[in-house]
Design an enzyme around this catalytic site. Structure first.
Site, PDB file in Angstrom:
ATOM      1  N   ASP A 283      -9.581  -4.908  -5.068  1.00  0.00           N
ATOM      2  CA  ASP A 283      -9.021  -3.845  -4.218  1.00  0.00           C
ATOM      3  C   ASP A 283      -9.890  -2.596  -4.353  1.00  0.00           C
ATOM      4  OD1 ASP A 283      -5.775  -3.032  -3.260  1.00  0.00           O
ATOM      5  OD2 ASP A 283      -7.322  -1.500  -3.484  1.00  0.00           O
TER       6      ASP A 283
ATOM      7  N   SER B 160       0.838  -1.209   0.000  1.00  0.00           N
ATOM      8  CA  SER B 160       0.000   0.000   0.000  1.00  0.00           C
ATOM      9  C   SER B 160       0.874   1.262   0.000  1.00  0.00           C
ATOM     10  CB  SER B 160      -0.949  -0.043   1.199  1.00  0.00           C
ATOM     11  OG  SER B 160      -1.905   0.974   1.107  1.00  0.00           O
TER      12      SER B 160
ATOM     13  N   HIS C  51      -8.432  -4.688  -0.110  1.00  0.00           N
ATOM     14  CA  HIS C  51      -7.092  -4.104   0.026  1.00  0.00           C
ATOM     15  C   HIS C  51      -6.436  -4.558   1.340  1.00  0.00           C
ATOM     16  CE1 HIS C  51      -3.992  -1.059  -0.764  1.00  0.00           C
ATOM     17  NE2 HIS C  51      -4.074  -0.735   0.504  1.00  0.00           N
TER      18      HIS C  51
END
Ligand SMILES: *[C@@H]1O[C@H](CO)[C@@H](O)[C@H](O)[C@H]1NC(C)=O
Ligand SMILES: *[C@@H]1O[C@H](CO)[C@@H](O)[C@H](O)[C@H]1NC(C)=O
Ligand SMILES: *[C@@H]1O[C@H](CO)[C@@H](O)[C@H](O)[C@H]1NC(C)=O
Ligand SMILES: *[C@@H]1O[C@H](CO)[C@@H](O)[C@H](O)[C@H]1NC(C)=O
Ligand SMILES: *[C@@H]1O[C@H](CO)[C@@H](O)[C@H](O)[C@H]1NC(C)=O
Ligand SMILES: *[C@@H]1O[C@H](CO)[C@@H](O)[C@H](O)[C@H]1NC(C)=O
Length: 468
Positions: A390, A246, A422
């Protein structure tokens, strides 16, 4: 005005800037000083970066003229072996880097030595009968060098934590005193790897500024390699890998694509990237109105800390009644901002709504710092893992990034996971990321993975313990 000029003049004669290069000599001195602090360690309460005078570059010489990655300051972080499991010792390095405007800048990284390293031979002694198990290892080809012992991994993982905030006091070098948020640092240390955790957003906490993050990450590795020999890492055999998920993948991906120009001589064994956000404007549109909407004000304040014209524009376009609320993110961690702004329409904070975030001055900023895939093609193995559904970023953006790189000879393994969000992919991808990182760090990559071109799989891994 005149007083100020006079004071500055006096100040600069009192501390004449040395243009010589003093740190070559002083680096060793700095290390010895840091080590002298070690026994007994000083357990003073750490200060947050905004209040800690250590987070300033040296002023006795012109650090801006040093090479990127040059270590400028070293200190022990004596409490981190309590808060991070499997840590033997930890040091913090302040080093020269380059910001998004390609101006000299500095950043801080934390290097953690694994507990297992305590059993490795001391590099400053050259006795050959050093350890009990060396009889089981074959004779070393270089008799003057100590044989490698099996538990001494001689590997460095640069681990980019997703801290996702424009608040410098949430930087990992300070946050790690609260612990290892995902347990991944502890796991990497348990494998005998040295782990470096850079504050890649830098002193202005430039969250979402890709160039700043990539440079800071690469220079963090350079800085650690400059001193790690002193800590017992066998530099002539040590391999280096980078990993992030991320926000951490943002720093890692930018490091990967910038490395070909910015650090072409750096030997990196591979990059592992999960939960990528290749397009900052499409991520903003995705996040607006969702549980993660608080990352938008964090991102806008973070990226604009590298672009003052855009910062001035943003602040000037905030509705006066909402300005303080929006700007309060500067004091928040990512988690606090997510709570404070969840499900909100972030565009409604602006007088002109959505259009205010897509003016020329804003687009210039996004063009420099916000789109992955335009600065270079990674020349080292890359592993990318992403949940197809996601919710932070469109998988099509990741597919397009992979396509771009694969069109010019990149070596990428790309896993598209058919399940999970995610956040779930952080957990679902972890064992695969570790397996892949192990292979690049222990030299078995060539046997286990394809070394040519791109391999793309739809996979199904569902081990995250919670379901949305
Ligand atoms: C350290 O200094 C010596 C002489 O002062 C110089 O030859 C050498 O290149 C320097 N090394 C680094 C890494 O700057
Ligand atoms: C941390 O390091 C200090 C000094 O090196 C040592 O005295 C202490 O026992 C260590 N603590 C843990 C939990 O390993
Ligand atoms: C290492 O070896 C050299 C040459 O054999 C010797 O002079 C030196 O004292 C040794 N150093 C240590 C720390 O044993
Ligand atoms: C980024 O996303 C926006 C919005 O979806 C799109 O208009 C733009 O073309 C994308 N930019 C790049 C460089 O991919
Ligand atoms: C932002 O989110 C709000 C709330 O979900 C929604 O009403 C609005 O249309 C969104 N704006 C844009 C430009 O997507
Ligand atoms: C993965 O699944 C998508 C549909 O979701 C399909 O279009 C694509 O061809 C698949 N890719 C591979 C490598 O099987």
């Amino acid at each position: 005005m005149y007083f100020l000029a006079l004071l500055l003049l006096l100040w600069s004669t009192a501390f004449p800037l040395s243009t010589a290069n003093p740190h070559n000599k002083t680096l060793l001195q700095l290390l010895h000083e840091a080590d002298a602090e070690a026994d007994p360690p000083t357990f003073s309460t750490p200060l947050p970066p905004s209040l800690d005078p250590w987070y300033r570059p040296p002023f006795t010489y012109d650090w801006r003229r040093t090479e990127p990655g040059q270590v400028l300051k070293v200190r022990r972080a004596p409490l981190l072996n309590y808060t991070v499991p499997n840590a033997l010792r930890a040091y913090q390095l302040l080093y020269r880097s380059t910001d998004s405007n390609y101006d000299p800048a500095w950043d801080v990284t934390t290097v953690i030595i694994p507990q297992r390293h305590a059993r490795c031979p001391d590099p400053s002694s050259n006795s050959t009968t050093s350890t009990t198990s060396s009889s089981s290892t074959p004779p070393h080809p270089h008799p003057n060098r100590k044989p490698l012992t099996p538990w001494c991994a001689h590997a460095l993982l640069s681990y980019q934590l997703p801290y996702d905030t424009c608040n410098v006091d949430a930087s990992p070098s300070y946050g790690l005193y609260l612990g290892d948020p995902y347990g991944e640092i502890a796991d990497a240390l348990s494998l005998g790897w040295f782990v470096a955790v850079p504050d890649y957003e830098g002193p202005r906490a430039s969250y979402a500024a890709g160039v700043q993050a990539g440079h800071a990450t690469l220079d963090g590795v350079r800085a650690v390699l400059q001193v790690a020999g002193h800590f017992g890492l066998r530099l002539e055999v040590a391999k280096v890998a980078l990993w992030g998920y991320s926000g951490g993948a943002l720093a890692t991906e930018w490091a990967a694509e910038l490395s070909v120009q910015y650090a072409p001589k750096m030997r990196i064994a591979g990059f592992a990237l999960g939960g990528l956000t290749p397009n900052v404007t499409s991520v903003t549109e995705y996040l607006n109105g969702t549980g993660g909407a608080g990352l938008i004000p964090q991102g806008l304040m973070g990226i604009s800390s590298q672009h003052w014209d855009a910062r001035r524009w943003i602040v000037s376009r905030l509705k006066p009644a909402l300005r303080e609320v929006f700007l309060s993110v500067k004091k928040m961690t990512a988690a606090q901002a997510i709570l404070a702004f969840q499900y909100q329409d972030i565009y409604s904070y602006f007088v002109g709504g959505y259009d205010d975030l897509h003016t020329r001055v804003m687009q210039n900023m996004y063009d420099v710092d916000g789109y992955m895939g335009y600065h270079g093609v990674p020349r080292m193995p890359v592993f990318i893992y992403n949940a197809i559904s996601d919710e932070l970023s469109d998988i099509k953006d990741v597919d397009a990034l992979v396509d771009r790189f694969c069109g010019v000879g990149a070596n990428i393994l790309y896993h598209r996971n058919t399940v999970g969000t995610h956040t779930q992919e952080l957990v679902n991808g972890r064992p695969r990321a570790f397996a892949w990182l192990r292979s690049v760090l222990d030299g078995s990559y060539d046997e286990l993975y394809s070394t040519l071109g791109c391999t793309i799989y739809n996979v199904t891994y569902n081990i995250a313990p919670w379901v949305r």
